[in-house]
Design a protein around this motif. Structure first.
Motif, PDB file in Angstrom:
ATOM      1  N   GLU A  73       7.948  -1.400   6.742  1.00 56.98           N
ATOM      2  CA  GLU A  73       9.158  -0.749   7.260  1.00 56.98           C
ATOM      3  C   GLU A  73      10.399  -1.023   6.426  1.00 56.98           C
ATOM      4  O   GLU A  73      11.217  -0.138   6.217  1.00 56.98           O
ATOM      5  N   GLN A  74      10.563  -2.259   5.965  1.00 58.27           N
ATOM      6  CA  GLN A  74      11.788  -2.622   5.263  1.00 58.27           C
ATOM      7  C   GLN A  74      11.681  -2.476   3.742  1.00 58.27           C
ATOM      8  O   GLN A  74      12.642  -2.109   3.087  1.00 58.27           O
ATOM      9  N   LEU A  75      10.519  -2.809   3.195  1.00 56.42           N
ATOM     10  CA  LEU A  75      10.347  -2.756   1.737  1.00 56.42           C
ATOM     11  C   LEU A  75       9.631  -1.504   1.268  1.00 56.42           C
ATOM     12  O   LEU A  75       9.628  -1.207   0.079  1.00 56.42           O
ATOM     13  N   ALA A  76       8.985  -0.793   2.179  1.00 59.94           N
ATOM     14  CA  ALA A  76       8.214   0.415   1.869  1.00 59.94           C
ATOM     15  C   ALA A  76       7.079   0.134   0.886  1.00 59.94           C
ATOM     16  O   ALA A  76       6.805   0.904  -0.021  1.00 59.94           O
ATOM     17  N   VAL A  77       6.420  -1.015   1.076  1.00 57.68           N
ATOM     18  CA  VAL A  77       5.226  -1.366   0.303  1.00 57.68           C
ATOM     19  C   VAL A  77       4.206  -1.948   1.292  1.00 57.68           C
ATOM     20  O   VAL A  77       4.558  -2.385   2.376  1.00 57.68           O
ATOM     21  N   TYR A  78       2.971  -1.949   0.891  1.00 55.51           N
ATOM     22  CA  TYR A  78       1.939  -2.562   1.703  1.00 55.51           C
ATOM     23  C   TYR A  78       1.871  -4.057   1.392  1.00 55.51           C
ATOM     24  O   TYR A  78       2.130  -4.469   0.255  1.00 55.51           O
ATOM     25  N   PRO A  79       1.501  -4.884   2.375  1.00 50.78           N
ATOM     26  CA  PRO A  79       1.424  -6.323   2.139  1.00 50.78           C
ATOM     27  C   PRO A  79       0.533  -6.702   0.953  1.00 50.78           C
ATOM     28  O   PRO A  79       0.880  -7.612   0.198  1.00 50.78           O
ATOM     29  N   HIS A  80      -0.569  -5.985   0.776  1.00 52.84           N
ATOM     30  CA  HIS A  80      -1.447  -6.337  -0.351  1.00 52.84           C
ATOM     31  C   HIS A  80      -0.771  -6.064  -1.695  1.00 52.84           C
ATOM     32  O   HIS A  80      -1.067  -6.726  -2.676  1.00 52.84           O
ATOM     33  N   GLN A  81       0.168  -5.115  -1.734  1.00 53.66           N
ATOM     34  CA  GLN A  81       0.894  -4.853  -2.980  1.00 53.66           C
ATOM     35  C   GLN A  81       1.815  -6.028  -3.314  1.00 53.66           C
ATOM     36  O   GLN A  81       1.952  -6.396  -4.483  1.00 53.66           O
ATOM     37  N   LEU A  82       2.447  -6.603  -2.296  1.00 56.00           N
ATOM     38  CA  LEU A  82       3.270  -7.791  -2.524  1.00 56.00           C
ATOM     39  C   LEU A  82       2.407  -8.936  -3.040  1.00 56.00           C
ATOM     40  O   LEU A  82       2.767  -9.618  -3.996  1.00 56.00           O
ATOM     41  N   GLN A  83       1.254  -9.152  -2.398  1.00 49.75           N
ATOM     42  CA  GLN A  83       0.366 -10.232  -2.814  1.00 49.75           C
ATOM     43  C   GLN A  83      -0.087 -10.048  -4.257  1.00 49.75           C
ATOM     44  O   GLN A  83      -0.120 -11.016  -5.029  1.00 49.75           O
ATOM     45  N   LEU A  84      -0.408  -8.824  -4.645  1.00 45.94           N
ATOM     46  CA  LEU A  84      -0.807  -8.565  -6.037  1.00 45.94           C
ATOM     47  C   LEU A  84       0.333  -8.895  -7.001  1.00 45.94           C
ATOM     48  O   LEU A  84       0.105  -9.475  -8.066  1.00 45.94           O
ATOM     49  N   ALA A  85       1.557  -8.531  -6.630  1.00 37.97           N
ATOM     50  CA  ALA A  85       2.717  -8.834  -7.484  1.00 37.97           C
ATOM     51  C   ALA A  85       2.891 -10.345  -7.620  1.00 37.97           C
ATOM     52  O   ALA A  85       3.135 -10.859  -8.715  1.00 37.97           O
ATOM     53  N   TRP A  86       2.747 -11.072  -6.497  1.00 42.19           N
ATOM     54  CA  TRP A  86       2.884 -12.533  -6.536  1.00 42.19           C
ATOM     55  C   TRP A  86       1.778 -13.153  -7.375  1.00 42.19           C
ATOM     56  O   TRP A  86       2.034 -14.047  -8.181  1.00 42.19           O
ATOM     57  N   ASP A  87       0.543 -12.675  -7.193  1.00 41.54           N
ATOM     58  CA  ASP A  87      -0.582 -13.208  -7.967  1.00 41.54           C
ATOM     59  C   ASP A  87      -0.367 -13.002  -9.463  1.00 41.54           C
ATOM     60  O   ASP A  87      -0.621 -13.899 -10.262  1.00 41.54           O
ATOM     61  N   ARG A  88       0.121 -11.821  -9.849  1.00 41.42           N
ATOM     62  CA  ARG A  88       0.381 -11.546 -11.274  1.00 41.42           C
ATOM     63  C   ARG A  88       1.422 -12.516 -11.824  1.00 41.42           C
ATOM     64  O   ARG A  88       1.279 -13.022 -12.934  1.00 41.42           O
ATOM     65  N   MET A  89       2.482 -12.758 -11.055  1.00 39.58           N
ATOM     66  CA  MET A  89       3.539 -13.673 -11.509  1.00 39.58           C
ATOM     67  C   MET A  89       2.971 -15.078 -11.717  1.00 39.58           C
ATOM     68  O   MET A  89       3.244 -15.720 -12.724  1.00 39.58           O
ATOM     69  N   VAL A  90       2.186 -15.549 -10.750  1.00 35.39           N
ATOM     70  CA  VAL A  90       1.631 -16.898 -10.807  1.00 35.39           C
ATOM     71  C   VAL A  90       0.629 -17.025 -11.946  1.00 35.39           C
ATOM     72  O   VAL A  90       0.713 -17.939 -12.765  1.00 35.39           O
ATOM     73  N   PHE A  91      -0.328 -16.099 -12.009  1.00 38.35           N
ATOM     74  CA  PHE A  91      -1.405 -16.213 -13.000  1.00 38.35           C
ATOM     75  C   PHE A  91      -0.925 -15.978 -14.427  1.00 38.35           C
ATOM     76  O   PHE A  91      -1.506 -16.505 -15.365  1.00 38.35           O
ATOM     77  N   SER A  92       0.157 -15.207 -14.581  1.00 41.52           N
ATOM     78  CA  SER A  92       0.693 -14.979 -15.922  1.00 41.52           C
ATOM     79  C   SER A  92       1.619 -16.111 -16.362  1.00 41.52           C
ATOM     80  O   SER A  92       2.035 -16.160 -17.515  1.00 41.52           O
ATOM     81  N   GLY A  93       1.967 -16.982 -15.434  1.00 38.04           N
ATOM     82  CA  GLY A  93       2.889 -18.069 -15.752  1.00 38.04           C
ATOM     83  C   GLY A  93       4.341 -17.625 -15.790  1.00 38.04           C
ATOM     84  O   GLY A  93       5.212 -18.374 -16.221  1.00 38.04           O
ATOM     85  N   MET A  94       4.618 -16.414 -15.322  1.00 37.18           N
ATOM     86  CA  MET A  94       5.972 -15.858 -15.389  1.00 37.18           C
ATOM     87  C   MET A  94       6.805 -16.165 -14.140  1.00 37.18           C
ATOM     88  O   MET A  94       7.976 -15.850 -14.090  1.00 37.18           O
ATOM     89  N   GLY A  95       6.184 -16.764 -13.143  1.00 41.31           N
ATOM     90  CA  GLY A  95       6.942 -17.039 -11.929  1.00 41.31           C
ATOM     91  C   GLY A  95       6.081 -17.701 -10.887  1.00 41.31           C
ATOM     92  O   GLY A  95       4.975 -18.162 -11.179  1.00 41.31           O
ATOM     93  N   GLN A  96       6.592 -17.738  -9.692  1.00 47.84           N
ATOM     94  CA  GLN A  96       5.861 -18.372  -8.612  1.00 47.84           C
ATOM     95  C   GLN A  96       5.866 -17.479  -7.383  1.00 47.84           C
ATOM     96  O   GLN A  96       6.668 -16.559  -7.279  1.00 47.84           O
TER      97      GLN A  96
END
Length: 136
Positions: A73-96
């Motif tokens: 409702e607020q971000l207009a994304v699905y929860p799994h899309q957020l999780q994928l973005a977070w996983d990419r940041m963590v696994f690439s070493g670019m963020g947490q």
């Protein structure tokens, strides 16, 4: 990159959008955020508030219905899309990944006691310990 959702979730009434509100630490100077900035913060791509203070993001577990409603409702994304973005940041070493809390009471406590914190709560969990941020 997060893809925007299409369909009925974007066509909800303002009352439904208001059911879950952004909340921040009381010293956060920001009083409103647009959807793009909010999405960038929760996707962990934007790490600071507009005034330069570091953002500490708090989220509920992926399977929590409030988290799912907030993402859709607020971000207009699905929860799994957020999780994928977070996983990419963590696994690439670019963020947490964001800080996880187990429920809304813990969310309110962590946001209220963590400088620069941002999270979300249903209206009935909001009290004077947190600063509500409007989303436009």
């Amino acid at each position: 990159m997060l893809a925007l959702m299409a369909g009925p979730a974007n066509a909800q009434s303002p009352e439904q959008h208001a059911a879950i509100r952004l909340v921040a630490h009381p010293t956060v100077a920001t009083s409103w955020l647009n959807r793009d900035t909010t999405r960038a913060i929760f996707a962990m791509r934007q790490r600071t508030w507009p005034d330069g203070e570091a953002v500490q993001v708090f989220v509920l577990p992926n399977r929590d219905p409030v988290h799912a409603r907030f993402a859709k409702e607020q971000l207009a994304v699905y929860p799994h899309q957020l999780q994928l973005a977070w996983d990419r940041m963590v696994f690439s070493g670019m963020g947490q990944a964001p800080n996880r809390v187990s429920n809304q009471l813990e969310m309110r406590e962590k946001v209220a006691n963590t400088p620069g914190a941002l999270g979300y709560l249903e209206r009935e969990y909001i009290d004077e310990s947190v600063h509500v941020i409007s989303m436009e």
